[in-house]
Design an enzyme around this catalytic site. Structure first.
Site, PDB file in Angstrom:
ATOM      1  N   HIS A  42      -2.750   7.428   6.612  1.00 23.24           N
ATOM      2  CA  HIS A  42      -1.549   8.332   6.084  1.00 23.24           C
ATOM      3  C   HIS A  42      -2.140   9.817   5.493  1.00 23.24           C
ATOM      4  O   HIS A  42      -1.679  10.827   5.589  1.00 23.24           O
ATOM      5  CB  HIS A  42      -1.105   7.629   4.963  1.00 23.24           C
ATOM      6  CG  HIS A  42       0.014   6.686   5.217  1.00 23.24           C
ATOM      7  ND1 HIS A  42       1.234   7.377   5.862  1.00 23.24           N
ATOM      8  CD2 HIS A  42       0.135   5.339   5.064  1.00 23.24           C
ATOM      9  CE1 HIS A  42       1.917   6.461   6.034  1.00 23.24           C
ATOM     10  NE2 HIS A  42       1.718   5.413   5.700  1.00 23.24           N
TER      11      HIS A  42
ATOM     12  N   GLN B 244       3.262  10.086   1.165  1.00 20.53           N
ATOM     13  CA  GLN B 244       4.522   9.302   1.055  1.00 20.53           C
ATOM     14  C   GLN B 244       5.364   9.589  -0.118  1.00 20.53           C
ATOM     15  O   GLN B 244       6.781   9.249   0.154  1.00 20.53           O
ATOM     16  CB  GLN B 244       4.192   7.667   0.991  1.00 20.53           C
ATOM     17  CG  GLN B 244       3.556   7.482   2.458  1.00 20.53           C
ATOM     18  CD  GLN B 244       3.485   5.888   2.653  1.00 20.53           C
ATOM     19  OE1 GLN B 244       2.544   5.535   1.958  1.00 20.53           O
ATOM     20  NE2 GLN B 244       4.321   5.257   3.033  1.00 20.53           N
TER      21      GLN B 244
ATOM     22  N   HIS C 209      -4.690   1.730   7.089  1.00 20.84           N
ATOM     23  CA  HIS C 209      -3.285   2.143   7.421  1.00 20.84           C
ATOM     24  C   HIS C 209      -3.344   3.238   6.440  1.00 20.84           C
ATOM     25  O   HIS C 209      -2.563   4.468   6.573  1.00 20.84           O
ATOM     26  CB  HIS C 209      -2.367   1.124   7.145  1.00 20.84           C
ATOM     27  CG  HIS C 209      -0.869   1.430   7.232  1.00 20.84           C
ATOM     28  ND1 HIS C 209      -0.143   0.847   8.024  1.00 20.84           N
ATOM     29  CD2 HIS C 209      -0.302   2.104   6.391  1.00 20.84           C
ATOM     30  CE1 HIS C 209       1.270   1.588   7.872  1.00 20.84           C
ATOM     31  NE2 HIS C 209       1.098   2.317   6.687  1.00 20.84           N
ATOM     32  N   GLU C 210      -3.640   3.121   5.085  1.00 20.31           N
ATOM     33  CA  GLU C 210      -3.516   4.199   3.880  1.00 20.31           C
ATOM     34  C   GLU C 210      -4.295   5.120   4.408  1.00 20.31           C
ATOM     35  O   GLU C 210      -3.953   6.451   3.952  1.00 20.31           O
ATOM     36  CB  GLU C 210      -3.632   3.533   2.682  1.00 20.31           C
ATOM     37  CG  GLU C 210      -2.659   2.344   2.260  1.00 20.31           C
ATOM     38  CD  GLU C 210      -1.309   2.510   2.645  1.00 20.31           C
ATOM     39  OE1 GLU C 210      -0.745   3.924   2.535  1.00 20.31           O
ATOM     40  OE2 GLU C 210      -0.747   1.518   2.925  1.00 20.31           O
TER      41      GLU C 210
ATOM     42  N   GLY D 145       0.767  -1.038  -0.012  1.00 20.90           N
ATOM     43  CA  GLY D 145      -0.133   0.050  -0.085  1.00 20.90           C
ATOM     44  C   GLY D 145       0.827   1.278  -0.036  1.00 20.90           C
ATOM     45  O   GLY D 145       1.983   1.302   0.417  1.00 20.90           O
TER      46      GLY D 145
ATOM     47  N   CYS E 140       5.498   0.279   7.477  1.00 16.53           N
ATOM     48  CA  CYS E 140       5.343   1.181   6.758  1.00 16.53           C
ATOM     49  C   CYS E 140       6.566   1.672   5.828  1.00 16.53           C
ATOM     50  O   CYS E 140       7.796   1.501   6.242  1.00 16.53           O
ATOM     51  CB  CYS E 140       4.857   2.462   7.452  1.00 16.53           C
ATOM     52  SG  CYS E 140       4.488   3.799   6.557  1.00 16.53           S
ATOM     53  N   LEU E 141       6.582   1.777   4.418  1.00 14.71           N
ATOM     54  CA  LEU E 141       7.554   2.285   3.617  1.00 14.71           C
ATOM     55  C   LEU E 141       8.288   3.585   4.016  1.00 14.71           C
ATOM     56  O   LEU E 141       9.301   3.705   3.473  1.00 14.71           O
ATOM     57  CB  LEU E 141       7.008   2.238   2.034  1.00 14.71           C
ATOM     58  CG  LEU E 141       6.613   0.978   1.576  1.00 14.71           C
ATOM     59  CD1 LEU E 141       6.016   1.339   0.223  1.00 14.71           C
ATOM     60  CD2 LEU E 141       7.544  -0.117   1.501  1.00 14.71           C
TER      61      LEU E 141
HETATM   62 NI    NI Z   1       2.368   3.344   5.488  1.00 10.58          NI
END
Ligand code: NI
Length: 175
Positions: free
Chosen positions: A140, A51, A136-137, A46, A94-95
């Site tokens: 963000h 991000q 989660h997204e 995701g 998380c990236l």
């Molecule tokens: Ni994340």
């Protein structure tokens, strides 16, 4: 289509409540394509627009298994319509917070309204990994990271590690 650099926490852009998209046009479709390229290259399941430094309410997810064909879902202005009363902990990463993982307690099922790539209104019901990933997204684009769901002690520990990791990355890039 292009891969874009992923912003690491802590960064003000990751704490920003993102603006709704007024119209799903070619600029937004290019953004979604770039987000998918960036997510698959990472690899991740995701990615949210902030991000890669774009403070718009756009997210992409793909929770397909490695041996299955890709199954990307692009969501513009996603909105949680319903969440289950039942919750469960699940390990998240998380990236933007690489190599750090922790259990987060969330509803196990959700219903989300969104606009698709053509600007059509859609709804999706999800459970399991997809439900976690969507929450989660969506967090963000409201400026919330999974670490914000942890105890202050653990969150501070993670952020200290990230400050160090960011310094090390900056040194590598300068060298
Ligand atoms: Ni994340």
């Amino acid at each position: 289509m292009a891969k874009r650099p992923i912003i690491w926490a802590p960064d003000p852009v990751l704490k920003t409540k993102c603006a709704p998209v007024a119209m799903v046009d070619d600029e937004i479709r290019t953004l979604m394509d770039d987000m998918l390229d960036t997510m698959y290259a990472a690899p991740g399941i995701g990615l949210a627009a902030p991000q890669i430094g774009v403070t718009k309410r756009v997210i992409v997810v793909d929770v397909s298994e490695k041996n299955e064909p890709n199954a990307p879902i692009c969501l513009v202005n996603p909105e949680l319509l319903w969440t289950s009363d039942e919750t469960a902990p699940h390990e998240e990463g998380c990236l933007s917070i690489p190599d750090l993982y922790a259990d987060v307690e969330r509803p196990i099922a959700v219903k989300v309204a969104y606009l698709d790539r053509d600007g059509e209104k859609r709804e999706i019901e999800a459970e399991g990994l997809l439900a976690i990933c969507l929450q989660h997204e969506i967090d963000h684009i409201d400026g919330i990271l999974f670490t914000d769901h942890l105890s202050p002690l653990k969150r501070n520990m993670f952020m200290k590690k990230m400050v160090k990791a960011k310094k090390a990355r900056a040194r590598e890039q300068a060298a």
